[in-house]
Design a protein around this motif. Structure first.
Motif, mmCIF file in Angstrom:
data_model
loop_
_atom_site.group_PDB
_atom_site.id
_atom_site.type_symbol
_atom_site.label_atom_id
_atom_site.label_comp_id
_atom_site.label_asym_id
_atom_site.label_seq_id
_atom_site.Cartn_x
_atom_site.Cartn_y
_atom_site.Cartn_z
ATOM 1 N N GLN A 57 44.376 4.184 18.216
ATOM 2 C CA GLN A 57 44.172 5.571 18.647
ATOM 3 C C GLN A 57 43.469 6.379 17.568
ATOM 4 O O GLN A 57 42.576 7.181 17.857
ATOM 5 N N ILE A 61 39.868 8.355 17.813
ATOM 6 C CA ILE A 61 39.696 9.775 17.457
ATOM 7 C C ILE A 61 38.588 9.904 16.406
ATOM 8 O O ILE A 61 37.747 10.805 16.477
ATOM 9 N N ASP A 62 38.586 8.980 15.454
ATOM 10 C CA ASP A 62 37.579 8.992 14.396
ATOM 11 C C ASP A 62 36.168 8.879 14.985
ATOM 12 O O ASP A 62 35.256 9.604 14.588
ATOM 13 N N LYS A 64 35.247 9.727 18.012
ATOM 14 C CA LYS A 64 34.919 10.953 18.742
ATOM 15 C C LYS A 64 34.510 12.064 17.771
ATOM 16 O O LYS A 64 33.560 12.813 18.043
#
Ligand SMILES: [Zn+2]
Length: 76
Positions: A57, A61-62, A64
């Motif tokens: 996860q 996120i990284d 994005k």
């Protein structure tokens, strides 16, 4: 780093032992003094897969964030 000391016998050596709690089916990994068997901690093996899922996860996120940063740069 400080050396872990057994609160019961002042030993400095510890070992891992498998423990099945009463009423449970899954085993826990216990950290115990290798001299007297005093339990000093417990490792829950179910945490491992959870950490792996969190890693995935965080990586998503990284990616994005990197995409958002790229878009912002194009705007500026
Ligand atoms: Zn001990």
């Amino acid at each position: 780093m400080a050396i872990s000391t057994c609160a019961k016998c002042n030993g400095h050596h510890f070992e891992l032992a498998l423990l099945t709690p009463v009423g449970e089916t899954r085993k826990l990994t216990l950290v115990q003094c290798s001299a007297c068997g005093m339990a000093v901690g417990v490792l829950d093996p179910s945490i491992g897969p959870q950490i792996e899922a969190l890693k995935g996860q965080v990586a998503a996120i990284d990616q994005k964030l990197a995409r958002i940063a790229g878009a912002l740069q194009e705007m500026g």
